[in-house]
Design a protein around this motif. Sequence first.
Motif, PDB file in Angstrom:
ATOM      1  N   HIS A  12     -30.622  73.609  -5.566  1.00 64.72           N
ATOM      2  CA  HIS A  12     -30.645  73.105  -5.004  1.00 64.72           C
ATOM      3  C   HIS A  12     -31.058  71.958  -4.401  1.00 64.72           C
ATOM      4  CE1 HIS A  12     -32.756  76.764  -6.301  1.00 64.72           C
ATOM      5  NE2 HIS A  12     -33.248  76.808  -5.249  1.00 64.72           N
ATOM      6  N   VAL A  13     -31.102  71.385  -3.069  1.00 69.49           N
ATOM      7  CA  VAL A  13     -30.871  70.331  -2.526  1.00 69.49           C
ATOM      8  C   VAL A  13     -31.989  69.286  -2.461  1.00 69.49           C
ATOM      9  CG1 VAL A  13     -30.038  68.359  -1.269  1.00 69.49           C
ATOM     10  CG2 VAL A  13     -28.066  70.402  -2.128  1.00 69.49           C
ATOM     11  N   LEU A  14     -32.586  68.268  -2.285  1.00 68.67           N
ATOM     12  CA  LEU A  14     -33.586  67.889  -2.135  1.00 68.67           C
ATOM     13  C   LEU A  14     -33.405  67.193  -1.038  1.00 68.67           C
ATOM     14  CD1 LEU A  14     -36.627  66.932  -3.352  1.00 68.67           C
ATOM     15  CD2 LEU A  14     -35.427  64.573  -3.185  1.00 68.67           C
ATOM     16  N   HIS A  15     -34.531  67.283   0.062  1.00 66.09           N
ATOM     17  CA  HIS A  15     -34.370  66.464   1.972  1.00 66.09           C
ATOM     18  C   HIS A  15     -35.211  65.972   1.626  1.00 66.09           C
ATOM     19  CE1 HIS A  15     -30.617  69.058   2.564  1.00 66.09           C
ATOM     20  NE2 HIS A  15     -31.909  69.759   2.125  1.00 66.09           N
ATOM     21  N   LEU A  16     -35.178  64.086   1.946  1.00 62.68           N
ATOM     22  CA  LEU A  16     -36.490  63.634   1.661  1.00 62.68           C
ATOM     23  C   LEU A  16     -36.108  62.479   3.145  1.00 62.68           C
ATOM     24  CD1 LEU A  16     -38.346  62.089   0.649  1.00 62.68           C
ATOM     25  CD2 LEU A  16     -37.433  60.934  -0.811  1.00 62.68           C
ATOM     26  N   PRO A  17     -36.672  63.122   4.254  1.00 60.18           N
ATOM     27  CA  PRO A  17     -36.581  62.395   5.220  1.00 60.18           C
ATOM     28  C   PRO A  17     -37.342  60.382   5.073  1.00 60.18           C
ATOM     29  CG  PRO A  17     -37.383  64.374   6.155  1.00 60.18           C
ATOM     30  CD  PRO A  17     -37.430  64.155   4.225  1.00 60.18           C
ATOM     31  N   VAL A  18     -36.932  60.103   5.156  1.00 59.62           N
ATOM     32  CA  VAL A  18     -37.209  58.305   5.924  1.00 59.62           C
ATOM     33  C   VAL A  18     -36.966  58.148   6.847  1.00 59.62           C
ATOM     34  CG1 VAL A  18     -37.301  56.200   4.811  1.00 59.62           C
ATOM     35  CG2 VAL A  18     -37.393  58.058   3.422  1.00 59.62           C
ATOM     36  N   THR A  19     -37.946  57.689   8.164  1.00 60.24           N
ATOM     37  CA  THR A  19     -37.668  56.759   8.936  1.00 60.24           C
ATOM     38  C   THR A  19     -37.190  55.451   8.668  1.00 60.24           C
ATOM     39  OG1 THR A  19     -39.357  56.678   9.916  1.00 60.24           O
ATOM     40  CG2 THR A  19     -38.057  58.883  10.325  1.00 60.24           C
ATOM     41  N   ALA A  20     -36.479  54.937  10.197  1.00 59.17           N
ATOM     42  CA  ALA A  20     -36.124  53.206  10.123  1.00 59.17           C
ATOM     43  C   ALA A  20     -36.402  53.185  11.226  1.00 59.17           C
ATOM     44  CB  ALA A  20     -35.390  53.212   8.994  1.00 59.17           C
ATOM     45  N   PRO A  21     -36.812  52.063  12.277  1.00 59.60           N
ATOM     46  CA  PRO A  21     -36.342  52.234  13.142  1.00 59.60           C
ATOM     47  C   PRO A  21     -34.720  51.203  14.075  1.00 59.60           C
ATOM     48  CG  PRO A  21     -37.421  49.946  12.400  1.00 59.60           C
ATOM     49  CD  PRO A  21     -37.284  51.191  11.214  1.00 59.60           C
ATOM     50  N   THR A  22     -33.774  51.115  13.050  1.00 61.22           N
ATOM     51  CA  THR A  22     -32.245  51.041  13.403  1.00 61.22           C
ATOM     52  C   THR A  22     -31.516  50.899  12.260  1.00 61.22           C
ATOM     53  OG1 THR A  22     -32.067  48.835  11.944  1.00 61.22           O
ATOM     54  CG2 THR A  22     -33.098  48.444  14.293  1.00 61.22           C
ATOM     55  N   GLU A  23     -30.072  51.706  12.626  1.00 61.23           N
ATOM     56  CA  GLU A  23     -29.549  52.369  12.090  1.00 61.23           C
ATOM     57  C   GLU A  23     -28.908  51.799  10.466  1.00 61.23           C
ATOM     58  OE1 GLU A  23     -25.742  54.938  12.781  1.00 61.23           O
ATOM     59  OE2 GLU A  23     -24.812  52.561  12.965  1.00 61.23           O
ATOM     60  N   ASP A  24     -28.617  49.808  11.321  1.00 62.23           N
ATOM     61  CA  ASP A  24     -28.523  49.100   9.462  1.00 62.23           C
ATOM     62  C   ASP A  24     -29.186  48.788   9.212  1.00 62.23           C
ATOM     63  OD1 ASP A  24     -27.502  47.080   8.194  1.00 62.23           O
ATOM     64  OD2 ASP A  24     -29.200  45.664   9.417  1.00 62.23           O
TER      65      ASP A  24
END
Length: 88
Positions: A12-24
């Motif tokens: 199974h693959v774990l997906h852990l969404p984390v957001t950041a304001p910029t791609e960098d």
Amino acid sequence: MLSDGHDDGPRHVLHLPVTAPTEDQALRFAYALARSLASVPGVEVAGATVSTEDAQHVRRWVFCDRIMADRRRCRARADHDGPCDPDR
């Protein structure tokens, strides 16, 4: 439980969404997080990618991931300058 290298059936693959304001910032965070988990069995550091929230099917690689002559992978950042290095 993380994989110990044995073929025990489906994985199974774990997906852990984390957001950041910029791609960098997302790339830097993903790089640091992946490197900090690199010694954990079952964590595939080379597979780390980043995408925009509403286009998650379009991903940008975090690591170079080129296969070296000794079959190890380059662990430098994607699009790095200079030669590949599996020990970065």
